[in-house]
Write a protein that holds these residues in place. Structure first.
Motif, PDB file in Angstrom:
ATOM      1  N   UNK A 147      -9.879  19.148 -10.740  1.00 13.17           N
ATOM      2  CA  UNK A 147      -9.966  18.416 -12.377  1.00 13.17           C
ATOM      3  C   UNK A 147      -9.347  17.204 -11.916  1.00 13.17           C
ATOM      4  N   UNK A 148      -9.133  15.945 -12.416  1.00 10.19           N
ATOM      5  CA  UNK A 148      -8.126  14.916 -12.432  1.00 10.19           C
ATOM      6  C   UNK A 148      -7.098  14.863 -12.676  1.00 10.19           C
ATOM      7  N   UNK A 149      -5.984  14.677 -12.345  1.00 12.87           N
ATOM      8  CA  UNK A 149      -4.979  15.020 -12.806  1.00 12.87           C
ATOM      9  C   UNK A 149      -3.672  14.637 -13.541  1.00 12.87           C
ATOM     10  N   UNK A 150      -3.185  14.100 -14.279  1.00 17.13           N
ATOM     11  CA  UNK A 150      -2.285  12.694 -14.697  1.00 17.13           C
ATOM     12  C   UNK A 150      -0.695  13.101 -14.749  1.00 17.13           C
TER      13      UNK A 150
ATOM     14  N   UNK B 194       0.532  -0.701   0.343  1.00 19.89           N
ATOM     15  CA  UNK B 194       0.379   0.069   0.248  1.00 19.89           C
ATOM     16  C   UNK B 194       0.624   1.056  -0.350  1.00 19.89           C
ATOM     17  N   UNK B 195       0.634   2.041  -1.128  1.00 23.01           N
ATOM     18  CA  UNK B 195       1.156   3.943  -0.415  1.00 23.01           C
ATOM     19  C   UNK B 195       0.463   4.673  -1.355  1.00 23.01           C
ATOM     20  N   UNK B 196       0.810   5.920  -1.136  1.00 22.39           N
ATOM     21  CA  UNK B 196      -0.361   6.852  -0.782  1.00 22.39           C
ATOM     22  C   UNK B 196       0.734   8.062  -2.394  1.00 22.39           C
ATOM     23  N   UNK B 197      -0.142   9.084  -2.647  1.00 22.14           N
ATOM     24  CA  UNK B 197       0.357   9.805  -4.210  1.00 22.14           C
ATOM     25  C   UNK B 197      -0.142  11.007  -3.691  1.00 22.14           C
ATOM     26  N   UNK B 198       0.255  12.041  -4.088  1.00 19.25           N
ATOM     27  CA  UNK B 198       0.073  13.988  -3.992  1.00 19.25           C
ATOM     28  C   UNK B 198      -1.513  13.341  -5.130  1.00 19.25           C
ATOM     29  N   UNK B 199      -0.966  12.687  -6.357  1.00 16.97           N
ATOM     30  CA  UNK B 199      -2.422  12.508  -7.601  1.00 16.97           C
ATOM     31  C   UNK B 199      -3.540  12.340  -6.702  1.00 16.97           C
TER      32      UNK B 199
ATOM     33  N   UNK C 163      -9.860  15.219  -7.886  1.00 18.40           N
ATOM     34  CA  UNK C 163      -9.481  15.569  -6.467  1.00 18.40           C
ATOM     35  C   UNK C 163     -11.071  16.118  -5.706  1.00 18.40           C
ATOM     36  N   UNK C 164     -11.179  15.655  -4.080  1.00 19.88           N
ATOM     37  CA  UNK C 164     -11.833  16.043  -3.461  1.00 19.88           C
ATOM     38  C   UNK C 164     -11.831  17.036  -2.140  1.00 19.88           C
ATOM     39  N   UNK C 165     -12.992  17.544  -1.762  1.00 22.05           N
ATOM     40  CA  UNK C 165     -12.495  17.913  -0.133  1.00 22.05           C
ATOM     41  C   UNK C 165     -14.130  17.851   0.596  1.00 22.05           C
TER      42      UNK C 165
END
Length: 958
Positions: free
Chosen positions: A667-670, A566-571, A642-644
C-alpha cells in the motif's frame, strides 16, 4: 644354469610380447565389439535424462582419447538452454566424453560410466532478474522408483571423475549484478563413497578469471589454483569442506567449514586464513587497477588475516540460526612507497580484531601506527554493544601532510592534498534512547585541501574544515560542536559555511551558509552520503535560535534556491525532481514559492511555508508543520504505490509469451512526522482507469495519515463532493473511509472505471444511463490497493435516472418466469435505493420502481462474493394492488427465480470489519478536527516577500 635362465627369459619375453599383442588387439577390438552397446546405452541415457536436445557432429569410441580409459566421445557438441533461454547455447565443446568401466562391460554386459570429460568447451550459465536459469536441463526423477528398479536401464552413471580441459565458463547473474568469466580452466576431480559419505578431491587451475559486481571489476585476469577435499553427507544433507587451499595469483588462502541443507533453509559456517601472507602478495589479489599500481610500489611487511562467515537463509534449527562475521588482520613492519615518491610510509603496524554476531558489535583496533615525513599517526579503538547501545573508547592523533601522502601512495584515479590535524579522544556509552553520549574531546582540522577522482576532470579545491567537539558530561545536553569553517570551491563556485550546536537534546544552533553547490558534478567526484543525485543549490542564509523554544528567540533569515534537483527516497518508487524553487527564511517560517516538482508523469507546483523545519531536520521526533497551496496539471496516484517487477503470461492462438510488468506490491506509504494543511487544485487526477478532473479541496497529512475535506471534482461525466481519509497500518494493508456525494455519473463509464462500483452495483454491467450516489463506505485495502470486501462497512443511497438494461440476466429470468415480456431489458426512469454494507453483506431496503405497465417493489440481500437472496413484487395494472411475489436465490452466475414469499437471510461470520471500527472512528474524528490551510492571501503575502528580494541575494558574490 645359465642356459636355463636364458630359456626362462625367452619364455618371459614371449609371454610379454603375447600379452602386449593381446593388449594392442584389445585396444582396437573392444571398442569395435562393444561400440553399438555403449553408443545405444549412452545416447538413450542422455535423451531420457535431459530436457533439452544434445546435438553433435560425430561420435567415436577409443582407448586413446583419454588413455587408458575406454572413452565414448561426442564430437562438436552443442546443448541448448532451457526455457525461456531455448535460443541460447548452454554448452558447446569440441568433445564430450564418457569413460566406461571395461571390466563391468566385459563380465556383466553393463555400461558403467565413471568418468566424464569436456574438452575445449564454452559453458554459459545465466540467471535473470526473476531467478530463472538456463541450466536446469536435468529431468527430475522419482528417486524411490529409481532405487527400486536398478536394472531398468543398461546405463549406470557412477561418476568418479570429472575432467574439464581448456574450458571457458561464463556466469551471468542479472538478479544480483554479478558476472564471472573464466578462461583456460582445467579441472580434475576424483572421489568415491566411504562409510556412506561421498569424498571428493579436486584440482583446479584457471588461467584467467574476471569478476564484475555492480559494474565494478574485482578479479580482472587473475590466475587461480585450488586444491580441495570435500565430504558430502547425503543422509544429513551437509557438505564439509576440509583441507582446502586456493591461490589468487601469489596469495594462498586456506579455507574450511560446512554447509548444511535443511528442509526449508540453508546454513553455512566458513573459515578463511592467509598462508605466508605479505602485503605484496595481497596486492596481486586486488582489483585490476590496484594490481597494476602495486607493480610500481615498494610493498613490504608481514600480513596475517583470518575471516569467519556464518549465516543462514530460510528456516533452520535455532542452533544454526547464527549471523556472524569475525575478522582478524595483523600487519607488521609495513612499508609503502611509490617509485616516484621521495618519502615512504614506514613502520606500519595494524592489529585489528572484530566480530559482528546477530547485530552485536565487538571491534578492537589494538594498534594503528605509521610514520610519514617523520610525523607519527597513531591510535586505537574499542567498540562493544548494539547499534542503539554502544560502549566506545578510542583515541587518534595525527599530523599528516596529505601532499606527501599523495605522492607516496600515488593511487590510481585518486589525488588529494592538504594538511590534516586530528586529536580526538572518546570514552563512554552511546545510547540515544536515554540521551547518552561518550565523553569526547577533540579537534579535526584540514587546511588547503583538494580532492580529485577519475569521475570528473575538475578537483574540489580550497577545502577547509575546522571543527571542535566537546562533551564532558556524557549527555546530549552537555555536548557542543563548533564548526568554525566548512568551505570548498568547485567549478568556480565557492561555498562557505560555519555552525555551532549546543545541547543535542534541544539544540541551540547558529548556522551560516553562502554559495552554490553543484550536486550533479560533485557526485561524479565522490559518492555523497546523501539522497540528492543531481541539481544545484544556492544559499545565502543565517539561522540562529533553539529548537522547541519560543519562536521569538529564533532569528532565521536568508534565501535558498534550488534548480534541477533530483533525489531518491525509500517512500517513493521513482526519483523526485525539483526543476526550480525559492525559499525564504522568516524567523520561525520557511516560505517557498514556485516549487516545481515532478515524479514520473506527475507534475506539481507548490507555494506556502513550513514551520518547525529545523526540529524536523535535526531531531528524529520533530514534526514538520506547514501550509501549502498545490496546483497540478496532472497527478497519477498509481505512481505512488509500491511496485515490483513480475512475470506476466500472455496467451494467444499461436504462442505463449512471458512479459515483464510492474504490479502493485504493497500500500502507498505516508511519510512520518508531517502535519501539513494543503489546499489542492488538480486539473487531472488518475487512479488506474478512473480519470478525475478539476479536483479542489483541503488535503491534510498528519499522524501518517492522509485526510481530504471540502473537496469537489468531476468524473465519469458527473460531479461529486468527496471527503475521506487513508492511513497505512503496515506495508501491506491500509484503512480508508470515503464519503461520496456524486450527481449524474455515467453508469457505463463508472462501472468500467471504478472497482468498488463493480462490487456494490454489479447490475450496472448491463445498464446505461446515469446514477447519483450518496454513500459512506470504509474498510481495509490490501497489498494491491483494492478493497478487502469482508472488511467494508457503510450505508447510503443510490439513485438511478433513465436507465436502460440490455441483456440483464436477473430481469430476463424474472420475465421468463412470470411470463411478462415487458420485464425483459426494461427501461426505468427513476429508482431510489437505500442500502447498508456490513460483514460482507449488502442489505437493500425496500424500494419501488415502474416498468410500464407494472409497478415493482424489491428488497433483500446480496453478499459481496456473489450470493443472492432477493424478494420482488410485481404489481399488476392498473394500480398494482394485486401483486405476484418473486423470490431470487443463488449466486450471481447461477440463481433460481420462483414465485413465493419467503427468502432466506444471508449471514456471514466475518468479523474483520468489527475489529477496525475503533480505528476508523478515531481517524474520522481526526479528519473533522483537521485544520484548513492558511488563507490564500496570507500565503500570497509570503510569496511577495520572496519576490521582492533581489535576485543578487540568491547568487554567490565573488
Amino acid at each position: 644354469m645359465g642356459k636355463a635362465n636364458k630359456n626362462n627369459w625367452r619364455k618371459a619375453l614371449k609371454w610379454a610380447l603375447a600379452l602386449l599383442g593381446l593388449l594392442i588387439v584389445s585396444l582396437f577390438a573392444i571398442p569395435s565389439m562393444f561400440n553399438d552397446i555403449i553408443s545405444n546405452e549412452i545416447k538413450k541415457g542422455i535423451n531420457s535424462n535431459l530436457t533439452t536436445k544434445l546435438q553433435f557432429k560425430d561420435s567415436n569410441i577409443s582407448f586413446f582419447n583419454h588413455f587408458p580409459a575406454l572413452t565414448f566421445s561426442f564430437e562438436e557438441v552443442s546443448l541448448a538452454s532451457t526455457k525461456p533461454f531455448e535460443k541460447d547455447t548452454l554448452i558447446n565443446a569440441k568433445e564430450l566424453g564418457f569413460g566406461v568401466n571395461v571390466f563391468k562391460l566385459i563380465f556383466s554386459d553393463k555400461v558403467v560410466v565413471n568418468q566424464t570429460y569436456l574438452t575445449d568447451c564454452n559453458i554459459y550459465l545465466i540467471k535473470d532478474a526473476f531467478g530463472r536459469t538456463n541450466y536446469d536441463v536435468y529431468k527430475a526423477t522419482d528417486t524411490t522408483a529409481v532405487a527400486k528398479d536398478t536394472t531398468a536401464s543398461g546405463l549406470n552413471l557412477n561418476l568418479k571423475r570429472l575432467q574439464l580441459d581448456n574450458a571457458s565458463i561464463h556466469y551471468i547473474d542479472n538478479a544480483n549484478g554479478l558476472t564471472i568469466s573464466s578462461h583456460g580452466l582445467n579441472y580434475n576431480g576424483r572421489g568415491g563413497i566411504v562409510d556412506g559419505k561421498l569424498e571428493l578431491g579436486s584440482r583446479l587451475d584457471v588461467t584467467s578469471v574476471d569478476v564484475t559486481f555492480n559494474h565494478t571489476d574485482y578479479l580482472n585476469g587473475k590466475k587461480i589454483k585450488a586444491r580441495s577435499f570435500t565430504i558430502y553427507d547425503s543422509e544429513n544433507l551437509s557438505v564439509a569442506l576440509d583441507k582446502n587451499t586456493i591461490s589468487l595469483n601469489d596469495l594462498k588462502v586456506n579455507f574450511n567449514g560446512n554447509l548444511d541443507v535443511f528442509e526449508n533453509g540453508v546454513a553455512y559456517n566458513l573459515h578463511f586464513k592467509t598462508e605466508d601472507g605479505t602485503l605484496e602478495k595481497v596486492m596481486t589479489a586486488l582489483p585490476p587497477k590496484y594490481a597494476e599500481w602495486s607493480k610500481e610500489v615498494t610493498l613490504k611487511g608481514d600480513l596475517e588475516a583470518k575471516l569467519q562467515l556464518a549465516g543462514f537463509s530460510g528456516i533452520v534449527p535455532e542452533a544454526a540460526a547464527v549471523n556472524k562475521m569475525d575478522l582478524e588482520v595483523s600487519i607488521a613492519n609495513g612499508t609503502v612507497k611509490h617509485h616516484k615518491a621521495e618519502e615512504a610510509l614506514e613502520n606500519l603496524y595494524l592489529k585489528f580484531k572484530g566480530d559482528i554476531t546477530n547485530e552485536r558489535f565487538n571491534v578492537k583496533v589494538d594498534t594503528l601506527d605509521f610514520t610519514l615525513n617523520e610525523e607519527r599517526t597513531h591510535g586505537h579503538a574499542y567498540i562493544n554493544g548494539k547499534a542503539d547501545s554502544l560502549y566506545v573508547k578510542s583515541a587518534i592523533k595525527s599530523h599528516l601532510n596529505l601532499n606527501i601522502l599523495n605522492q607516496t601512495l600515488n593511487l590510481p584515479d585518486l589525488s588529494f592534498n592538504g594538511i590534516l590535524v586530528a586529536d580526538i579522544n572518546t570514552d563512554g556509552i552511546y545510547q540515544p534512547q536515554t540521551s547518552r553520549l561518550p565523553k569526547t574531546n577533540g579537534i579535526l582540522k584540514l587546511t588547503d585541501g583538494s580532492l580529485q577522482t577519475s569521475g570528473h576532470p575538475e578537483p574540489i579545491k580550497a577545502i577547509e574544515l575546522d571543527a571542535i567537539i566537546e562533551n564532558n558530561g556524557e549527555t546530549y545536553d552537555a555536548s557542543t560542536l563548533t564548526i568554525k569553517a566548512l568551505n570548498f570551491s568547485f567549478l568556480n563556485n565557492q561555498f562557505t559555511s560555519a555552525a555551532f550546536f549546543k545541547n543535542f537534546d534541544q539544540p541551540e544552533y547558529d548556522i551560516t551558509g553562502k554559495g552554490t553547490i553543484d550536486f550533479t558534478a560533485l557526485n561524479e567526484v565522490i559518492a555523497l552520503p546523501l539522497a540528492i543525485t543531481n541539481g544545484q543549490l544556492t544559499a545565502d542564509a543565517h539561522l540562529k535560535g533553539q529548537v522547541n523554544k519560543p519562536q521569538s528567540k529564533n532569528t532565521n533569515s536568508g534565501t535558498l534556491s534550488l534548480k534541477d534537483l533530483a533525489f531518491t527516497t525509500d517512500v517513493l518508487q521513482y526519483p523526485v525532481e525539483i526543476s526550480e524553487g525559492q525559499f525564504l527564511f522568516l524567523n520561525d517560517k520557511m516560505a517557498f514559492t514556485n516549487l516545481t516538482v515532478k515524479h514520473q508523469s506527475s507534475d506539481v507546483v507548490m507555494d506556502g511555508y513550513f514551520q518547525n523545519y529545523l526540529n524536523y531536520a535535526l531531531l528524529s521526533e520533530g514534526v514538520l508543520q506547514g501550509d501549502v497551496q498545490l496546483k497540478a496539471p496532472k497527478i497519477d496516484i498509481t505512481e505512488f504505490f509500491p511496485k515490483e517487477e513480475q512475470l506476466s503470461s500472455q496467451t494467444d492462438s499461436i504462442t505463449n509469451t512471458n512479459t515483464i510488468e510492474n504490479v502493485v506490491s504493497g500500500v502507498m506509504q505516508i511519510p512520518k512526522n508531517l502535519d501539513l494543511a494543503i489546499k489542492v487544485n488538480i486539473d487531472s487526477l488518475n487512479y488506474n482507469t478512473l480519470i478525475i478532473t478539476r479536483l479542489s479541496g483541503d488535503l491534510g497529512l498528519k499522524d501518517q495519515g492522509l485526510f481530504l475535506k471540502n473537496s469537489t471534482l468531476n468524473m465519469v461525466e458527473g460531479s461529486a463532493k468527496i471527503e475521506g481519509f487513508y492511513q497505512p497500518t503496515s506495508l501491506k494493508e491500509a484503512l480508508f473511509s470515503l464519503n461520496l456525494d456524486a450527481k449524474n455519473l455515467n453508469i457505463e463509464k463508472g462501472y468500467n472505471s471504478m472497482e468498488l462500483f463493480k462490487e456494490l452495483a454489479p447490475a450496472a454491467a448491463q445498464a446505461s444511463g446515469s446514477v447519483s450516489i450518496d454513500y459512506d463506505i470504509a474498510g481495509v485495502l490490501d497489498d494491491t490497493m483494492l478493497p478487502v470486501m469482508p472488511s467494508l462497512k457503510g450505508k447510503g443511497t443510490l439513485k438511478v435516472h433513465n436507465v436502460q438494461f440490455e441483456g440483464y440476466k436477473l430481469m430476463g429470468k424474472v420475465s421468463e418466469k412470470s411470463g411478462f415480456d415487458a420485464l425483459n431489458d426494461p427501461k426505468i426512469s427513476e429508482i431510489t435505493i437505500n442500502s447498508t454494507v456490513n460483514n460482507n453483506v449488502l442489505d437493500i431496503e425496500r424500494f419501488k420502481f415502474k416498468v410500464s405497465p407494472f409497478r415493482l417493489r424489491a428488497e433483500g440481500q446480496t453478499t459481496l462474493d456473489g450470493n443472492l437472496s432477493l424478494k420482488m413484487r410485481i404489481g399488476l395494472p392498473p394500480l398494482g394492488l394485486i401483486g405476484i411475489p418473486v423470490v431470487i436465490e443463488g449466486t450471481s452466475e447461477d440463481f433460481n427465480v420462483k414465485l413465493g414469499k419467503q427468502s432466506k437471510d444471508l449471514n456471514d461470520e466475518t468479523t474483520e470489519a468489527n475489529t477496525i471500527n475503533t480505528e476508523l472512528e478515531d481517524l474520522n474524528k481526526r479528519k473533522e478536527a483537521l485544520r484548513n490551510s492558511e488563507s490564500t492571501n496570507k500565503i500570497n503575502t509570503l510569496q511577495q516577500d520572496i519576490n521582492q528580494i533581489k535576485s543578487d541575494s540568491l547568487k554567490t558574490k565573488e
